[in-house]
Structure formats: C-alpha cells, structure tokens
Design a protein around this motif. Structure first.
Motif, PDB file in Angstrom:
ATOM      1  N   GLN A  81      16.907  37.720  28.287  1.00  0.00           N
ATOM      2  CA  GLN A  81      16.804  38.462  27.031  1.00  0.00           C
ATOM      3  C   GLN A  81      16.789  37.504  25.835  1.00  0.00           C
ATOM      4  O   GLN A  81      15.948  37.618  24.965  1.00  0.00           O
ATOM      5  N   ALA A  82      17.700  36.565  25.821  1.00  0.00           N
ATOM      6  CA  ALA A  82      17.772  35.618  24.698  1.00  0.00           C
ATOM      7  C   ALA A  82      18.125  34.236  25.246  1.00  0.00           C
ATOM      8  O   ALA A  82      19.280  33.820  25.205  1.00  0.00           O
ATOM      9  N   PRO A  83      17.148  33.504  25.758  1.00  0.00           N
ATOM     10  CA  PRO A  83      17.469  32.162  26.264  1.00  0.00           C
ATOM     11  C   PRO A  83      17.906  31.263  25.113  1.00  0.00           C
ATOM     12  O   PRO A  83      17.511  31.465  23.971  1.00  0.00           O
ATOM     13  N   ASN A  84      18.733  30.308  25.450  1.00  0.00           N
ATOM     14  CA  ASN A  84      19.251  29.413  24.418  1.00  0.00           C
ATOM     15  C   ASN A  84      19.005  27.976  24.863  1.00  0.00           C
ATOM     16  O   ASN A  84      19.716  27.464  25.725  1.00  0.00           O
ATOM     17  N   LEU A  85      18.004  27.328  24.271  1.00  0.00           N
ATOM     18  CA  LEU A  85      17.663  25.944  24.607  1.00  0.00           C
ATOM     19  C   LEU A  85      18.058  25.028  23.459  1.00  0.00           C
ATOM     20  O   LEU A  85      17.794  25.338  22.292  1.00  0.00           O
ATOM     21  N   SER A  86      18.645  23.908  23.803  1.00  0.00           N
ATOM     22  CA  SER A  86      18.960  22.918  22.771  1.00  0.00           C
ATOM     23  C   SER A  86      17.698  22.092  22.470  1.00  0.00           C
ATOM     24  O   SER A  86      16.705  22.163  23.199  1.00  0.00           O
ATOM     25  N   ASP A  87      17.752  21.318  21.413  1.00  0.00           N
ATOM     26  CA  ASP A  87      16.609  20.458  21.072  1.00  0.00           C
ATOM     27  C   ASP A  87      16.352  19.432  22.169  1.00  0.00           C
ATOM     28  O   ASP A  87      15.202  19.096  22.454  1.00  0.00           O
ATOM     29  N   ASP A  88      17.430  18.949  22.778  1.00  0.00           N
ATOM     30  CA  ASP A  88      17.266  17.977  23.876  1.00  0.00           C
ATOM     31  C   ASP A  88      16.565  18.617  25.067  1.00  0.00           C
ATOM     32  O   ASP A  88      15.720  17.988  25.713  1.00  0.00           O
ATOM     33  N   GLN A  89      16.909  19.857  25.368  1.00  0.00           N
ATOM     34  CA  GLN A  89      16.261  20.553  26.481  1.00  0.00           C
ATOM     35  C   GLN A  89      14.779  20.779  26.186  1.00  0.00           C
ATOM     36  O   GLN A  89      13.935  20.639  27.071  1.00  0.00           O
ATOM     37  N   ARG A  90      14.465  21.108  24.953  1.00  0.00           N
ATOM     38  CA  ARG A  90      13.053  21.292  24.579  1.00  0.00           C
ATOM     39  C   ARG A  90      12.273  19.990  24.719  1.00  0.00           C
ATOM     40  O   ARG A  90      11.170  19.965  25.247  1.00  0.00           O
ATOM     41  N   ARG A  91      12.866  18.903  24.207  1.00  0.00           N
ATOM     42  CA  ARG A  91      12.187  17.598  24.309  1.00  0.00           C
ATOM     43  C   ARG A  91      12.008  17.178  25.764  1.00  0.00           C
ATOM     44  O   ARG A  91      10.959  16.667  26.147  1.00  0.00           O
ATOM     45  N   ALA A  92      13.037  17.402  26.580  1.00  0.00           N
ATOM     46  CA  ALA A  92      12.944  17.042  28.000  1.00  0.00           C
ATOM     47  C   ALA A  92      11.868  17.868  28.700  1.00  0.00           C
ATOM     48  O   ALA A  92      11.096  17.345  29.515  1.00  0.00           O
ATOM     49  N   LEU A  93      11.797  19.160  28.365  1.00  0.00           N
ATOM     50  CA  LEU A  93      10.774  20.016  28.962  1.00  0.00           C
ATOM     51  C   LEU A  93       9.379  19.556  28.553  1.00  0.00           C
ATOM     52  O   LEU A  93       8.482  19.443  29.395  1.00  0.00           O
ATOM     53  N   LEU A  94       9.187  19.254  27.280  1.00  0.00           N
ATOM     54  CA  LEU A  94       7.875  18.777  26.823  1.00  0.00           C
ATOM     55  C   LEU A  94       7.499  17.452  27.472  1.00  0.00           C
ATOM     56  O   LEU A  94       6.354  17.243  27.880  1.00  0.00           O
ATOM     57  N   ARG A  95       8.473  16.547  27.600  1.00  0.00           N
ATOM     58  CA  ARG A  95       8.210  15.248  28.231  1.00  0.00           C
ATOM     59  C   ARG A  95       7.799  15.447  29.691  1.00  0.00           C
ATOM     60  O   ARG A  95       6.834  14.851  30.167  1.00  0.00           O
ATOM     61  N   GLU A  96       8.500  16.326  30.375  1.00  0.00           N
ATOM     62  CA  GLU A  96       8.177  16.583  31.783  1.00  0.00           C
ATOM     63  C   GLU A  96       6.827  17.286  31.926  1.00  0.00           C
ATOM     64  O   GLU A  96       6.060  16.989  32.836  1.00  0.00           O
ATOM     65  N   LEU A  97       6.514  18.164  31.005  1.00  0.00           N
ATOM     66  CA  LEU A  97       5.207  18.828  31.041  1.00  0.00           C
ATOM     67  C   LEU A  97       4.077  17.840  30.787  1.00  0.00           C
ATOM     68  O   LEU A  97       3.022  17.940  31.409  1.00  0.00           O
ATOM     69  N   ARG A  98       4.278  16.883  29.897  1.00  0.00           N
ATOM     70  CA  ARG A  98       3.249  15.857  29.675  1.00  0.00           C
ATOM     71  C   ARG A  98       3.024  15.041  30.938  1.00  0.00           C
ATOM     72  O   ARG A  98       1.897  14.711  31.285  1.00  0.00           O
ATOM     73  N   ARG A  99       4.120  14.711  31.632  1.00  0.00           N
ATOM     74  CA  ARG A  99       3.992  13.988  32.909  1.00  0.00           C
ATOM     75  C   ARG A  99       3.227  14.831  33.916  1.00  0.00           C
ATOM     76  O   ARG A  99       2.351  14.340  34.624  1.00  0.00           O
ATOM     77  N   TRP A 100       3.571  16.110  33.994  1.00  0.00           N
ATOM     78  CA  TRP A 100       2.917  17.014  34.947  1.00  0.00           C
ATOM     79  C   TRP A 100       1.436  17.144  34.630  1.00  0.00           C
ATOM     80  O   TRP A 100       0.591  17.079  35.516  1.00  0.00           O
ATOM     81  N   LEU A 101       1.106  17.332  33.363  1.00  0.00           N
ATOM     82  CA  LEU A 101      -0.296  17.468  32.954  1.00  0.00           C
ATOM     83  C   LEU A 101      -1.079  16.200  33.246  1.00  0.00           C
ATOM     84  O   LEU A 101      -2.210  16.243  33.716  1.00  0.00           O
ATOM     85  N   SER A 102      -0.454  15.065  32.980  1.00  0.00           N
ATOM     86  CA  SER A 102      -1.128  13.791  33.233  1.00  0.00           C
ATOM     87  C   SER A 102      -1.347  13.569  34.720  1.00  0.00           C
ATOM     88  O   SER A 102      -2.436  13.145  35.135  1.00  0.00           O
ATOM     89  N   TYR A 103      -0.351  13.866  35.524  1.00  0.00           N
ATOM     90  CA  TYR A 103      -0.466  13.647  36.964  1.00  0.00           C
ATOM     91  C   TYR A 103      -1.487  14.583  37.592  1.00  0.00           C
ATOM     92  O   TYR A 103      -2.238  14.204  38.472  1.00  0.00           O
ATOM     93  N   ASN A 104      -1.520  15.828  37.133  1.00  0.00           N
ATOM     94  CA  ASN A 104      -2.415  16.826  37.721  1.00  0.00           C
ATOM     95  C   ASN A 104      -3.779  16.873  37.040  1.00  0.00           C
ATOM     96  O   ASN A 104      -4.611  17.699  37.394  1.00  0.00           O
ATOM     97  N   HIS A 105      -4.006  16.027  36.067  1.00  0.00           N
ATOM     98  CA  HIS A 105      -5.298  15.933  35.369  1.00  0.00           C
ATOM     99  C   HIS A 105      -5.733  17.285  34.824  1.00  0.00           C
ATOM    100  O   HIS A 105      -6.877  17.686  34.985  1.00  0.00           O
ATOM    101  N   VAL A 106      -4.804  17.974  34.233  1.00  0.00           N
ATOM    102  CA  VAL A 106      -5.121  19.281  33.646  1.00  0.00           C
ATOM    103  C   VAL A 106      -5.479  19.062  32.200  1.00  0.00           C
ATOM    104  O   VAL A 106      -4.928  18.311  31.501  1.00  0.00           O
TER     105      VAL A 106
END
Length: 153
Positions: free
Chosen positions: A128-153
């Motif tokens: 209903q109301a997830p609560n993410l810290s700024d560090d969690q957001r940055r970590a998620l974005l960093r991991e998504l960039r790795r995923w996108l780069s590895y999978n050539h999306v």
C-alpha cells in the motif's frame, strides 16, 4: 682447344624480368581481406552506434523517471520501463510476471545478482505504501543499470 670448347658452350642469359601480373596468391588473399574489411567495417561501426544510442536511451529513460514520485509510483514507473524494454526486444512472457517470479526472472542468468537491491520491484511494488530510503533507491538504480548492461536491453 680450350678456346674452341669455350666457344661451343651456351652462355647463360639473364632471366626475363618478373612480371607484376598475375600477383602471387598471398596478394590475392590480402586483397580479399581488405575488400571484406572495407565492407564490414562501416557495417560494424553503424551497429555499434545503434547499440550505443539504444543503451544511452535506456539509461536516459531511467534518469527521466522523476525522483520526486512516491515510492509506489517510482517503482511502478521502473517496472513499466523494464517491461516495455523487454517487449521491444521481443520477450513477451517475462512481461506477464510479477512478485517473486518477476524477481526470479531478473536474477536468472545474471552474474552475482544483488537480489536484495532488486527486491523492491517484487515486494514493495504491491504494498500500500512502500517506504524506500535514498540509499535503497540508488542501490536499485545501480543494480538495474548493471542488469540492463548485462542483458543488452
């Protein structure tokens, strides 16, 4: 007598000059290689440019997601972006996944996935109301960039 024998011998002649045509097989191979490279190099450069443009577009799309959105909206935007990118690549089945199945798909075939960083896309997205810290957001974005780069999306 020696002089008569000497006169009767056939004297050596200089060989004919070496013709430049036809070239030796090595020159033919080199010519073939040069022609092939001259045709493939522009094609390869064009493909690389397309790949880089696509990659920059994907990274820009991640950056375009506003950080001012609520956590649920932000996660939903990221999730939608990932699924649009997968559809563009022709993968329809993963776009129907959600929750743990979606997280498992993101982590499969990916070297050393940081499952805890990607977990908000599976669990927090449907709260209903997830609560993410700024560090969690940055970590998620960093991991998504790795995923996108590895999978050539």
């Amino acid at each position: 007598m020696n002089e008569t024998l000497y006169q009767s011998l056939i004297h050596p002649m200089a060989p004919e000059p070496i013709s430049w045509w036809p070239p030796a097989p090595g020159w033919w191979a080199l010519l073939t290689l040069l022609v092939t490279v001259s045709f493939l190099l522009p094609w390869a450069v064009m493909r690389l440019k397309k790949f880089n443009i696509k990659r920059r577009g994907t990274n820009q799309a991640l950056k375009d997601i506003s950080a001012d959105l609520s956590d649920q909206q932000w996660l939903s935007e990221i999730n939608s972006l990932l699924k649009r990118l997968l559809l563009r690549r022709g993968e329809v089945a993963p776009t129907r996944l959600f929750g743990e199945q979606w997280l498992n798909y993101l982590c499969q075939g990916y070297p050393r996935p940081q499952r805890s960083h990607l977990a908000p896309l599976a669990a927090d997205l449907y709260r209903q109301a997830p609560n993410l810290s700024d560090d969690q957001r940055r970590a998620l974005l960093r991991e998504l960039r790795r995923w996108l780069s590895y999978n050539h999306v």
